[in-house]
Design a protein around this motif. Sequence first.
Motif, short mmCIF file in Angstrom:
data_model
loop_
_atom_site.label_atom_id
_atom_site.label_comp_id
_atom_site.label_asym_id
_atom_site.label_seq_id
_atom_site.Cartn_x
_atom_site.Cartn_y
_atom_site.Cartn_z
N PHE A 32 0.84 -1.19 0.00
CA PHE A 32 0.00 0.00 0.00
C PHE A 32 0.87 1.24 0.00
N THR A 33 0.42 2.23 -0.72
CA THR A 33 1.12 3.51 -0.68
C THR A 33 0.57 4.31 0.51
N LEU A 34 1.26 5.33 0.87
CA LEU A 34 0.84 6.17 1.99
C LEU A 34 -0.51 6.84 1.67
N VAL A 35 -0.73 7.22 0.45
CA VAL A 35 -1.99 7.86 0.05
C VAL A 35 -3.14 6.87 0.21
N GLU A 36 -2.97 5.64 -0.22
CA GLU A 36 -4.02 4.63 -0.07
C GLU A 36 -4.34 4.38 1.40
N LEU A 37 -3.33 4.32 2.21
CA LEU A 37 -3.52 4.10 3.64
C LEU A 37 -4.26 5.28 4.28
#
Length: 149
Positions: free
Chosen positions: A9-14
């Motif tokens: 997961f990317t930070l944006v998705e999280l």
Amino acid sequence: MFNRNQTGFTLVELMITVAIVGILAAVAVPTYNDYVMKGRRTEARAALTQCAQAMERFFTQNGSYGTASLGTGGATMVCANASENNYYAISFTGGVATNLATNVGTFGLVATPQNAQANDKCGVFTLNQSGVRGLTPPNGSSETVASCW
């Protein structure tokens, strides 16, 4: 050198996931609290009904509501001064029978929310010797007897 097929997961998705969970919780928690308070109102209604029945038994035996009291003991105690789980304080107002031949007498029972139930939108429940149910909602609340009883 860099593997472009990495998974995770990317930070944006999280952050998007955390925001969605926060929004759902903001909606769900107040709704849940309303259901819990609504369930506790049953305790007030049950306590008032039980006390009213005890008051009628007292009147039958003594010819008056006037010497009855609420509490944990005593010769004239008719019912407890709090609901089962202590969410409502039960109080009594009564009058001596004015004509024992016709069994005229009055009493009023009041269930005042307390502890975790103190901010309930229905407020104070009442019941009298005629079985008339009443409600005193807190300021700003538009609740009615029909919606709370």
